[in-house]
Motif scaffolding. Structure first.
Motif: not given
Length: 454
Positions: A65-85
């Protein structure tokens, strides 16, 4: 601002959606999905300011999704959710351009800090002055391209460079179930295409280059001849032949010229326009003329009142207009309803818009906000205001911002930076530049001059 939350866990997206008082951070729209493929479609059709997404999901990951935001040249700020692993994975994502990451389970304080930081960055990066003065509406653009009113097409601007020159095709898929819709969206992913729902059908516009692939994936899809939006006759010919089986030429649209009812619709004179339409429609000689005439009426109705939803207009275009007499009944009933609901004169509309501007002068005023107040399509509001007052709406907002600033400079000891913020400018240097252009001196010089005059 708009936030999109994506996670394959339903309870997680619901938890995050209700975790914060989003309005406190300037967020007025929060959308969620547990389908990462659907998230790509949502980003393409209506980009979000902030994307909060799980870093690992089946089919399409957060990194995808982050790469797709870049492809579309969107100004969307991306925040990830992740586990400790996935901690190292999340750190890598930051290096790839993500704004930040949050560890699961998400703590409210951590979420507040990240959202406060990201909204501050978004606000500071926004251009000064009035935003969103060219909202894009694909249905409005199509109607403007079909309309006899040449000036209307100029109000709508495609968001993709070169869109108007690309060969396109109309499509229709009926009936369309969710499986076929998913195939359609997946095949068109990454392309400039428009998909409109008019149950039980889907319709829209797709690149000619993708039509063979679409036919192979969805054999039941039907497609029009190719056309280009910069060639009005080409658009009209393909549209009327495909949706209504009517062949049209330039001369067929002469019946729309100099018609009093269209100017009355544009002026929101519902009763007068309704009477004229009821007088003119029975005079039309055949089905083709009736379809052309009613589509022009529908276009004006769509522009001049935002209570007429895009879904309703699409249902008329895709289904009702196949029988013009049936569509005519719906149109007359709608005009009658608008007449009963209308309680604002043109002067009232201008007055209400101006009052709202003055009382919200410290905010980023958009055409969508202003249009919503007076029930006008945002694109049409800009045109309407210019017609009624002789000045651009953006010019009036600039005038009121600087007028308010000049009074604050005289009547208070506030710093220029504070005054700049109070009249809607986050960047004080830009405010000083505009102030000097209007008054010939900087705000500080203006204050000193006024003190000497007292």
């Amino acid at each position: 601002m708009k936030v999109l939350i994506v996670d394959d866990g339903y309870y997680i997206v619901e938890y995050l959606k209700h975790l914060l008082d989003w309005k406190e951070f300037g967020v007025n729209q929060v959308e969620t999905t547990t389908n990462s493929i659907e998230a790509k479609r949502m980003l393409k059709e209506s980009s979000a300011d902030i994307l909060i997404t799980d870093i690992r999901m089946p089919e399409v990951s957060g990194i995808d999704l982050l790469e797709y935001v870049g492809e579309l040249k969107l100004k969307t700020k991306v925040i990830f959710l992740s586990g400790y692993s996935e901690f190292e994975y999340a750190q890598k994502a930051i290096r790839l351009g993500a704004f930040d990451y949050l560890l699961k389970p998400v703590d409210k304080d951590d979420m507040e800090k990240v959202i406060r930081d990201v909204t501050k960055v978004i606000e500071e990066s926004q251009p000064e002055g009035d935003t969103a003065w060219e909202p894009y509406d694909s249905l409005g653009y199509l109607l403007a391209a079909l309309s006899e009113n040449e000036s209307l097409i100029q109000e709508f601007k495609p968001i993709y460079n070169g869109f108007e020159q690309n060969p396109m095709c109309f499509f229709r898929l009926s009936p369309a179930d969710r499986i076929e819709e998913g195939k359609l969206r997946e095949t068109l992913e990454g392309f400039n295409a428009y998909i409109w729902a008019a149950p039980p059908s889907l319709a829209g516009i797709v690149p000619e280059s993708e039509t063979q692939k679409l036919k192979a994936v969805i054999p039941s899809i039907t497609l029009s001849e190719a056309f280009q939006f910069n060639l009005k006759d080409s658009v009209r010919y393909s549209f009327y032949q495909f949706f209504y089986q009517e062949e049209v030429g330039p001369n067929d649209f002469s019946l729309l010229r100099n018609k009093e009812e269209f100017s009355k619709l544009e002026s929101r004179k519902w009763e007068c326009s309704g009477q004229r339409i009821q007088k003119e429609f029975p005079k039309l000689m055949n089905r083709k003329q009736r379809v052309i005439y009613l589509l022009e009426v529908i276009h004006y109705l769509y522009l001049t009142n935002d209570n007429l939803r895009a879904e309703e207009v699409l249902e008329w275009i895709i289904h009702r207009l196949e029988d013009p007499c049936e569509a005519y009944e719906y149109v007359i009933l709608t005009i009658s309803r608008l007449g009963k609901e209308a309680d604002l004169s043109n002067e009232d509309i201008i007055d209400n818009v101006r009052k709202y501007i003055v009382s919200h002068i410290d905010e980023a005023l958009s055409l969508e906000d202003l249009g919503r107040i007076v029930h006008l399509h945002p694109v049409y509001l800009s045109k309407f205001y210019k017609q009624e007052t002789g000045e651009n709406l953006s010019s009036y907002i600039l005038f009121k911002r600087l007028e308010r600033a000049s009074k604050l400079l005289i009547e208070s000891n506030l710093h220029v930076v504070d005054i700049s913020h109070m009249v809607g400018y986050k960047k004080s240097q830009y405010f000083i530049k505009l102030f000097k252009e209007r008054y010939g001196v900087t705000p500080q010089q203006y204050r000193k001059q006024q003190i000497k005059l007292k």
